[in-house]
Design an enzyme around this catalytic site. Structure first.
Site, PDB file in Angstrom:
ATOM      1  N   ASP A 205       0.823  -1.189   0.000  1.00  0.00           N
ATOM      2  CA  ASP A 205       0.000   0.000   0.000  1.00  0.00           C
ATOM      3  C   ASP A 205       0.872   1.261   0.000  1.00  0.00           C
ATOM      4  O   ASP A 205       1.866   1.342   0.726  1.00  0.00           O
ATOM      5  CB  ASP A 205      -0.830  -0.036   1.295  1.00  0.00           C
ATOM      6  CG  ASP A 205      -1.971   0.954   1.317  1.00  0.00           C
ATOM      7  OD1 ASP A 205      -2.764   0.940   0.371  1.00  0.00           O
ATOM      8  OD2 ASP A 205      -2.065   1.729   2.293  1.00  0.00           O
ATOM      9  N   GLU A 244       1.802  -0.300  -5.038  1.00  0.00           N
ATOM     10  CA  GLU A 244       0.932   0.816  -5.429  1.00  0.00           C
ATOM     11  C   GLU A 244       1.821   2.052  -5.536  1.00  0.00           C
ATOM     12  O   GLU A 244       2.146   2.682  -4.524  1.00  0.00           O
ATOM     13  CB  GLU A 244      -0.161   1.030  -4.375  1.00  0.00           C
ATOM     14  CG  GLU A 244      -1.124   2.129  -4.772  1.00  0.00           C
ATOM     15  CD  GLU A 244      -2.022   2.628  -3.637  1.00  0.00           C
ATOM     16  OE1 GLU A 244      -3.067   3.213  -3.933  1.00  0.00           O
ATOM     17  OE2 GLU A 244      -1.663   2.453  -2.457  1.00  0.00           O
TER      18      GLU A 244
HETATM   19  C1  GLC Z   1      -4.162   3.097  -0.443  1.00  0.00           C
HETATM   20  C2  GLC Z   1      -5.380   2.223  -0.542  1.00  0.00           C
HETATM   21  C3  GLC Z   1      -6.579   2.993  -0.046  1.00  0.00           C
HETATM   22  C4  GLC Z   1      -6.342   3.428   1.385  1.00  0.00           C
HETATM   23  C5  GLC Z   1      -5.035   4.211   1.510  1.00  0.00           C
HETATM   24  C6  GLC Z   1      -4.641   4.388   2.929  1.00  0.00           C
HETATM   25  O1  GLC Z   1      -4.194   4.162  -1.322  1.00  0.00           O
HETATM   26  O2  GLC Z   1      -5.538   1.732  -1.840  1.00  0.00           O
HETATM   27  O3  GLC Z   1      -7.745   2.245  -0.163  1.00  0.00           O
HETATM   28  O4  GLC Z   1      -7.386   4.232   1.846  1.00  0.00           O
HETATM   29  O5  GLC Z   1      -3.976   3.533   0.874  1.00  0.00           O
HETATM   30  O6  GLC Z   1      -4.233   3.164   3.490  1.00  0.00           O
END
Ligand code: GLC
Length: 553
Positions: A205, A244
Site C-alpha cells: 500500500d 501501489e
Molecule cells: C491506499 C489504498 C486505499 C487506502 C489508503 C490508505 O491508497 O488503496 O484504499 O485508503 O492507501 O491506506
C-alpha cells in the site's frame, strides 16, 4: 524464454483477482463476508482461471478506512473469522493451484493500534519514535493531502503530549516512522509471519508515502525496499511485492530497483490505466499508444501490473485538467459520481453505459496489454456500483452470486444496488448458463492470455494502423508472435498493418473463427467490428498454429 520459466517467475503472466473478504461471501449468516464463505467459493475462482488472489486488509481494525487502519498485524478481524479459518482457506486455495497475496499496509497504523497508544502516551515513551512527531511541522502543501474531503493537513496536534504527528492519509492513521530500525524489523517480522502461513507476497500500500514522500527520517528509502525484498527471497524464493506506486513513468524505475530489479517485483501501471480511459473517452487510441511507447521497460524478472478499475476511486490525477474533464463528461458527468476532484467512484460497466460489446472490448484490451492483468471482484460479471454508499465504498459492494444476491441471508454489510445492475440482472449463476455472458468472455480471455505467454513475456511494439481509433500491437518472444487489435469506436473499420518478419504467415484468430494471410510484403488487412477486438497467433503456413507458440520452443 521456455514455458518452464513461467513457474519460477509465476507472477509475470499471472491473473490477479482482488477481493475483500468482507464483501465476497458470508459463510456464517451474520451479513459480513468471511474466510469460511470465501473458502466455499474457491472452485468458482479456480474455474474462472485466475491464478493469484489479492486479499484486501483482513486484520483487526476499527474499520474507519475499510480495514486500511490496522490495530494488529498478526491476526484476523474477528468479523471475518479466525487464524484457523485463514489457514483452512490457504490450504484449499493452494490445493486448487491458487496463490494468495495480501495487502501490506505499513505506511501507517490505526490510531488505536497499541503501538500508537503507547507512543502518544508520553514524549518519553519507549515507542515514541515509532511514529513521526514534530514540534514545528512544515506548513502543508495542499498537493500532499490525499483525502481533501476530510482532511486539511497531514499533521495532527496531540493535546496530551503536545506535539504534532504525521498522517499522510486520515488523521486516525498515524504514519509509522520507518526511519526507526525497530519499526523496519517489525515490518519484516509481519511479512515473515504471513509468508509462513502461505502467502506468496504482498500488495504494498502507498509505497511512495511509505518510503519517501513526507517521512524525513529514512536515510536511504530505496535500500529499505531492497532489504525487504531480500528478506522475502531468503525466506521464500519467488515471493513478490506488488507496489501501489502512482508516480510519473520517469520516477518509476527507482521503485523496481533501477537496472537491478531488486525492489518491487511489480508496479501498477497507473499512467497506462489513466491513458486507457482517456482513449476510451475519445474513441482514439493515441493516448494509450503514447503511454505504452513511453513506458519504461521493467528490469529483468520485474513486471507491470495492468488494471482498469480497482477498489479505490478511478484516479485521473496524472492527466491534465482538460483531459480529466473529458473523462468526467464521458463516463461520470454527475457530481455524485466524482470524488476528490480527481476521480470517479464508479465501476467500468456503468461508465460504459452497460454496452456489452464495449465492455468486452475493454477487458480484451486489459488482458492483451503487455503486463499482468489485475481484476477487482465482480468485474467478471459486470457489476455496477452503488452511489448511495459513502465515497469509495460505492464500488466495494457485496459480490452478486445469484438473482437474490446470494451474498448473505442476513442484512448485508453494504447495500445491494438496485436498478439495471441489481443482482437479478447481474449475477454469477445466470451468467454461468449463458455462453454469451461477460463471465464466459472473461474465462475465454484468461484461457487465451495464459496460452499466449508472449503477451506478458515478449517484447511489445505498438503498430501503426493509420486509424486513430484502433490500437494494434504485437508481442514477440523467441520467434513466436501474437498480434492484437482493438477498435475503440462504434463503427466498423479495416486496418492495414505491416508485420515485419511475418511475411507469408497465417494469422489465426484466437477469440473467434477466422484466418488472415500476411502478404509477401508483410502487409495484412484486418477487419474490425464496432468495438471489435481480435487476437491472432502468427504461424508459418507449414506449422499448425497450435505449435507456433513459445511453449513449443
Ligand atoms: C491506499 C489504498 C486505499 C487506502 C489508503 C490508505 O491508497 O488503496 O484504499 O485508503 O492507501 O491506506
Amino acid at each position: 524464454m521456455r514455458l518452464t520459466y513461467t513457474s519460477d517467475v509465476w507472477y509475470k503472466n499471472a491473473v490477479v483477482y482482488c477481493l475483500d473478504v468482507e464483501t465476497f461471501k458470508d459463510g456464517n449468516g451474520d451479513g459480513v463476508g468471511d474466510f469460511r464463505g470465501l473458502t466455499q467459493q474457491i472452485d468458482y475462482l479456480a474455474g474462472l482461471g485466475v491464478t493469484c488472489l489479492w486479499l484486501m486488509p483482513f486484520f483487526p481494525t476499527p474499520n474507519r478506512d475499510d480495514g486500511y487502519d490496522i490495530t494488529d498485524f498478526y491476526n484476523i478481524d474477528p468479523r471475518l473469522g479466525t487464524l484457523g479459518d485463514f489457514v483452512e482457506f490457504m490450504r484449499t486455495a493452494n490445493d486448487r493451484g491458487l496463490r494468495v497475496i495480501a495487502d501490506l499496509v505499513v505506511n501507517h497504523t490505526s490510531d488505536q493500534h497499541p503501538w500508537f497508544v503507547e507512543s502518544r502516551s508520553s514524549r518519553d515513551s519507549p515507542m515514541r519514535d515509532w511514529y513521526v512527531w514534530s514540534d514545528t511541522p512544515e506548513p502543508d502543501d495542499p498537493s500532499q493531502i490525499v483525502f481533501p474531503d476530510k482532511e486539511n493537513s497531514i499533521w495532527q496536534y496531540d493535546e496530551k503530549s503536545e506535539q504534532y504527528y504525521l498522517h499522510s492519509f486520515y488523521r486516525h492513521q498515524p504514519d509509522l516512522n520507518v526511519g526507526n530500525p525497530e519499526v523496519r524489523d517489525e515490518i519484516a517480522r509481519i511479512l515473515g509471519f504471513w509468508m509462513e502461513l502461505g502467502l506468496s507476497g504482498f500488495r504494498v500500500d502507498a509505497v511512495p508515502f511509505l518510503i519517501e514522500n513526507v517521512n524525513p527520517q529514512l536515510a536511504n528509502p530505496h535500500e529499505f525496499l531492497a532489504d525487504l525484498r531480500a528478506f522475502m527471497t531468503r525466506r521464500k524464493g519467488g515471493s513478490i511485492l506488488l507496489g501501489e506506486v502512482n508516480v510519473p513513468y520517469k520516477d518509476l524505475p527507482a521503485y523496481f530497483g533501477e537496472g537491478l530489479g531488486d525492489q518491487l517485483t511489480m508496479c501498477f501501471d497507473f499512467i497506462g490505466m489513466q491513458n486507457a480511459w482517456l482513449s476510451m473517452a475519445r474513441s482514439d487510441a493515441t493516448p494509450l499508444a503514447r503511454a505504452l511507447r513511453e513506458r519504461p521497460k521493467p528490469p529483468k524478472d520485474c513486471q507491470w501490473a495492468m488494471f482498469l478499475r480497482n477498489h479505490d476511486e478511478l484516479t485521473l490525477d496524472k492527466l491534465t485538467e482538460e483531459e480529466r474533464q473529458e473523462i468526467f463528461e464521458a463516463f461520470g458527468p454527475r457530481k455524485d459520481m466524482q470524488i476528490y476532484g480527481r476521480g470517479l467512484r464508479r465501476r467500468l460497466p456503468t461508465m460504459l453505459g452497460g454496452d456489452l460489446r464495449r465492455i468486452k472490448m475493454a477487458y480484451s484490451l486489459l488482458f492483451s496489454l503487455p503486463g499482468t492483468p489485475v481484476i477487482f471482484y465482480g468485474e467478471e460479471i459486470g457489476m455496477g456500483e452503488n452511489l448511495d454508499e459513502e465515497g469509495r465504498m460505492a464500488v466495494r459492494i457485496p459480490m452478486q452470486w445469484s438473482a437474490d444476491g446470494g451474498f448473505t441471508q442476513a442484512e448485508p454489510v453494504r447495500e445491494i444496488p438496485e436498478g439495471s445492475f441489481a443482482p437479478d440482472r447481474v449475477n454469477v449463476a445466470d451468467q454461468k448458463r449463458d455462453v454469451n455472458s461477460l463471465l464466459r468472455w472473461f474465462q475465454l480471455l484468461i484461457e487465451r492470455y495464459r496460452e499466449c505467454p508472449e503477451l506478458a513475456w515478449g517484447s511489445h511494439t505498438v503498430l501503426e494502423t493509420g486509424r486513430p481509433s484502433v490500437l494494434a500491437h504485437r508481442c514477440d518472444a523467441d520467434g513466436a508472435t501474437v498480434v492484437v487489435t482493438h477498435n475503440l469506436c462504434d463503427t466498423a473499420v479495416d486496418v492495414e498493418l505491416t508485420l515485419e518478419g511475418l511475411e507469408g504467415n497465417l494469422l489465426t484468430d484466437l477469440l473467434m473463427d477466422g484466418t488472415l494471410e500476411v502478404s509477401a510484403d508483410g502487409s495484412v488487412r484486418v477487419p474490425l467490428d464496432p468495438h471489435g477486438c481480435r487476437w491472432f497467433r502468427a504461424s508459418r503456413p507449414e506449422i499448425p498454429p497450435e505449435d507456433a507458440s513459445v511453449k513449443a520452443l
